[in-house]
Design an enzyme around this catalytic site. Structure first.
Site, mmCIF file in Angstrom:
data_model
loop_
_atom_site.group_PDB
_atom_site.id
_atom_site.type_symbol
_atom_site.label_atom_id
_atom_site.label_comp_id
_atom_site.label_asym_id
_atom_site.label_seq_id
_atom_site.Cartn_x
_atom_site.Cartn_y
_atom_site.Cartn_z
ATOM 1 N N CYS A 90 -11.489 52.642 11.021
ATOM 2 C CA CYS A 90 -11.168 53.672 10.075
ATOM 3 C C CYS A 90 -11.087 55.383 11.072
ATOM 4 O O CYS A 90 -11.427 55.256 12.108
ATOM 5 C CB CYS A 90 -11.862 54.288 8.794
ATOM 6 S SG CYS A 90 -12.068 52.150 7.517
ATOM 7 N N GLU A 140 -12.135 58.052 10.113
ATOM 8 C CA GLU A 140 -13.763 58.895 10.009
ATOM 9 C C GLU A 140 -15.008 58.255 11.004
ATOM 10 O O GLU A 140 -15.208 59.393 11.886
ATOM 11 C CB GLU A 140 -14.668 58.253 8.895
ATOM 12 C CG GLU A 140 -13.639 58.894 7.565
ATOM 13 C CD GLU A 140 -13.067 57.583 6.686
ATOM 14 O OE1 GLU A 140 -12.320 56.743 7.438
ATOM 15 O OE2 GLU A 140 -12.539 57.912 6.025
ATOM 16 N N ASN A 153 -6.753 56.466 11.847
ATOM 17 C CA ASN A 153 -7.031 54.430 11.721
ATOM 18 C C ASN A 153 -6.574 54.114 12.742
ATOM 19 O O ASN A 153 -5.389 54.193 13.051
ATOM 20 C CB ASN A 153 -6.984 53.984 9.867
ATOM 21 C CG ASN A 153 -5.417 54.606 9.602
ATOM 22 O OD1 ASN A 153 -5.104 55.889 9.949
ATOM 23 N ND2 ASN A 153 -5.030 53.360 8.568
ATOM 24 N N CYS A 188 -18.033 54.136 6.295
ATOM 25 C CA CYS A 188 -17.502 55.639 6.846
ATOM 26 C C CYS A 188 -18.704 56.794 6.197
ATOM 27 O O CYS A 188 -19.521 57.065 7.340
ATOM 28 C CB CYS A 188 -16.193 56.061 6.503
ATOM 29 S SG CYS A 188 -15.455 54.599 7.714
ATOM 30 N N CYS A 202 -14.509 55.226 2.915
ATOM 31 C CA CYS A 202 -15.104 53.892 2.336
ATOM 32 C C CYS A 202 -16.620 53.606 2.432
ATOM 33 O O CYS A 202 -16.917 54.706 3.344
ATOM 34 C CB CYS A 202 -14.006 52.816 3.161
ATOM 35 S SG CYS A 202 -14.684 52.336 4.875
ATOM 36 N N GLU A 244 -5.030 49.835 13.278
ATOM 37 C CA GLU A 244 -5.083 48.770 12.567
ATOM 38 C C GLU A 244 -5.238 47.548 13.901
ATOM 39 O O GLU A 244 -5.029 47.624 15.502
ATOM 40 C CB GLU A 244 -4.263 48.709 11.607
ATOM 41 C CG GLU A 244 -5.115 49.663 10.497
ATOM 42 C CD GLU A 244 -3.492 49.392 9.451
ATOM 43 O OE1 GLU A 244 -2.720 48.994 9.351
ATOM 44 O OE2 GLU A 244 -4.379 50.089 8.200
HETATM 45 N N1 THU Z 1 -8.847 53.620 5.694
HETATM 46 C C1 THU Z 1 -9.500 55.159 6.297
HETATM 47 O O1 THU Z 1 -9.062 54.729 7.898
HETATM 48 N N2 THU Z 1 -10.627 54.957 6.311
HETATM 49 C C2 THU Z 1 -11.284 55.108 5.202
HETATM 50 O O2 THU Z 1 -12.375 55.562 4.207
HETATM 51 C C3 THU Z 1 -10.319 53.987 4.419
HETATM 52 C C4 THU Z 1 -9.589 53.304 4.713
HETATM 53 C C5 THU Z 1 -8.189 52.839 6.284
HETATM 54 C C6 THU Z 1 -8.326 51.900 7.079
HETATM 55 C C7 THU Z 1 -6.643 51.087 7.330
HETATM 56 O O3 THU Z 1 -6.458 50.918 8.632
HETATM 57 C C8 THU Z 1 -6.165 51.568 6.125
HETATM 58 O O4 THU Z 1 -7.188 52.795 5.897
HETATM 59 C C9 THU Z 1 -5.914 50.887 4.784
HETATM 60 O O5 THU Z 1 -6.833 50.370 4.221
#
Ligand code: THU
Length: 132
Positions: free
Chosen positions: A53, A55, A42, A89, A86, A44
């Protein structure tokens, strides 16, 4: 065994997570039709909305190398539990999955992981077939 390698690569990819806002690291590894493994974490952003994300980072990397058929994916977030992908994804997985039976490995550590199919996680999904 490919499954074990995929899981190890996801765990490794998690280390590069850029997550100063949530402090929630996620790593992912995908296997595509070229039989290569691509990884992602991920990433940010101060705007929050521009966050990507793990994935999708991994999937988009594979697609940008010329792949379109996702064969398996492993992801790891929380080390004390099972972090499911999520909704966004899951939608992107369904765009590239070669079929609904592809395996999604939801990893806690190298030995503890859940194995789901994409159809289990995303039944009745909207895909390009709906646009034909
Ligand atoms: N996140 C992911 O990388 N993948 C997911 O399927 C769920 C959420 C990350 C996004 C963000 O940087 C952190 O988790 C908190 O939401």
């Amino acid at each position: 065994m490919k499954e074990k390698i995929l899981i190890k690569e996801a765990i490794k990819a998690r280390e590069n997570a850029y997550c100063p806002y949530s402090n929630f690291k996620v790593g992912a590894a995908v296997l595509f039709e070229d039989d290569e493994i691509y990884t992602g974490c991920n990433v940010e952003n101060a705007s929050f909305g521009a966050t990507m994300c793990a994935e999708r980072t991994a999937i988009f990397t594979a697609v940008s190398k010329g792949n379109t058929k996702l064969k398996a994916i492993a992801l790891i977030g929380d080390l004390n539990g099972y972090t499911y992908p999520c909704g966004m994804c899951r939608q992107v997985m369904s765009e590239f999955a070669e079929n609904g039976d592809i395996k999604v490995y939801i990893v806690k550590n190298e030995t503890d992981y859940l194995v789901k199919t994409l159809d289990e996680l995303m039944p009745g999904s909207f895909t390009r077939k709906d646009l034909e």
